[in-house]
Design a protein around this motif. Structure first.
Motif, short mmCIF file in Angstrom:
data_model
loop_
_atom_site.label_atom_id
_atom_site.label_comp_id
_atom_site.label_asym_id
_atom_site.label_seq_id
_atom_site.Cartn_x
_atom_site.Cartn_y
_atom_site.Cartn_z
N TYR A 135 0.74 4.25 -3.09
CA TYR A 135 0.25 5.89 -2.61
C TYR A 135 -0.23 6.82 -3.86
CZ TYR A 135 -1.38 9.17 0.53
OH TYR A 135 -2.00 9.68 1.32
N GLN A 146 -6.95 2.87 -9.97
CA GLN A 146 -8.14 2.04 -9.02
C GLN A 146 -7.30 0.84 -8.51
OE1 GLN A 146 -10.28 -0.47 -12.26
NE2 GLN A 146 -12.14 0.92 -11.66
N LYS A 147 -7.91 0.67 -7.49
CA LYS A 147 -6.90 -0.51 -6.31
C LYS A 147 -6.20 -1.38 -7.02
CE LYS A 147 -6.88 -1.29 -1.29
NZ LYS A 147 -6.32 -3.13 -2.28
N LYS A 148 -7.01 -2.39 -8.25
CA LYS A 148 -6.26 -3.59 -8.26
C LYS A 148 -4.51 -2.75 -9.29
CE LYS A 148 -7.47 -7.80 -10.55
NZ LYS A 148 -8.55 -8.95 -10.95
N TYR A 186 -3.09 5.47 -5.43
CA TYR A 186 -3.79 6.12 -5.11
C TYR A 186 -4.37 7.08 -4.88
CZ TYR A 186 -3.27 1.31 -2.46
OH TYR A 186 -3.16 0.27 -2.25
N GLU A 239 -2.14 -1.57 -7.32
CA GLU A 239 -0.98 -2.46 -6.58
C GLU A 239 -0.69 -3.52 -7.60
OE1 GLU A 239 -3.93 -4.10 -3.39
OE2 GLU A 239 -3.29 -2.64 -2.40
N GLU A 291 0.44 -1.23 -0.33
CA GLU A 291 0.12 -0.07 -0.08
C GLU A 291 1.00 1.28 -0.33
OE1 GLU A 291 -3.93 -1.84 2.19
OE2 GLU A 291 -1.90 -0.85 3.51
#
Length: 221
Positions: A105, A113-115, A108, A118, A101
């Motif tokens: 960052y 999008q989170k996927k 983000y 990451e 995370e």
């Protein structure tokens, strides 16, 4: 590729008792694909200079120019978000976020999008020598060298072409320090980044392509 151009930069600190001239007529060109070391005694202006390069403040006189714009006239929030990353001695990781995370960052913050964020962060963490077993650990579960690698991965994820490192090996043992310097060299030589390191360590400075000494607010190559 663009260079980071510094021309006749001055900067002073003032209070009601005195004026301290931190930088006096500094001019230098930092080129992509090279690693630079800035050395000098404490209080000579190194940290002030790094903060100006990072766009945290602007010169009193003179200019710092990147991609055709000076830091005084550009959108400095965007510059710090997209063009420059600072790697600190104390890592500056978010203690409540995992390594993955922390590395993701900057993405983000761009509303990726989170996927997807990451996935990109995983790639950069692998690139700095970390693996899956580290990804879900909080910073206090990582060694100093591992935390610094996460900080570098975060800089890579941001896509920054300028990497500023403030005593990046200062809290590390000699082996981890050498490993971090090798990663920074790869960023310069393989990724074409402009890497500038402020250091007290002569061994780190010896690895740079160009070393500039700061004394009394001035630079001497």
């Amino acid at each position: 590729m663009e260079s980071l151009l510094v021309k006749d930069v001055t900067y002073s600190y003032r209070n009601k008792y005195q004026t301290v001239h931190a930088l006096s007529g500094v001019s230098v060109e930092f080129k992509p694909g090279k690693m630079y070391a800035i050395i000098g005694a404490s209080g000579c202006g190194k940290t002030t200079f790094l903060s100006l390069l990072a766009g945290l403040d602007v010169p009193e006189t003179g200019s710092i120019k990147w991609a055709g714009e000076t830091t005084a006239t550009m959108d400095r929030d965007r510059y710090r978000r997209e063009s420059v990353s600072v790697i600190y001695q104390n890592f500056n990781l978010f203690q409540h976020l995992t390594a993955l995370e922390n590395a993701a960052y900057p993405l983000y913050m761009r509303n990726m999008q989170k996927k997807a964020a990451e996935s990109e962060a995983r790639e950069k963490l692998f690139a700095v020598g970390l693996n899956e077993e580290h990804f879900n650990r909080l910073p206090n579960m990582l060694s100093g060298g591992e935390q610094q690698r996460v900080a570098i991965a975060r800089a890579l994820v941001s896509g920054s072409r300028i990497i500023l490192a403030d005593e990046p090996t200062g809290n590390l043992d000699s082996e981890n320090g050498r490993n971090i310097v090798e990663i920074l060299k790869r960023l310069a030589y393989e990724e074409g980044c402009c890497v500038v390191i402020v250091t007290h360590d002569p061994a780190v400075a010896a690895e740079a392509d160009i070393t500039v000494k700061m004394q009394d607010g001035r630079l001497a190559e």
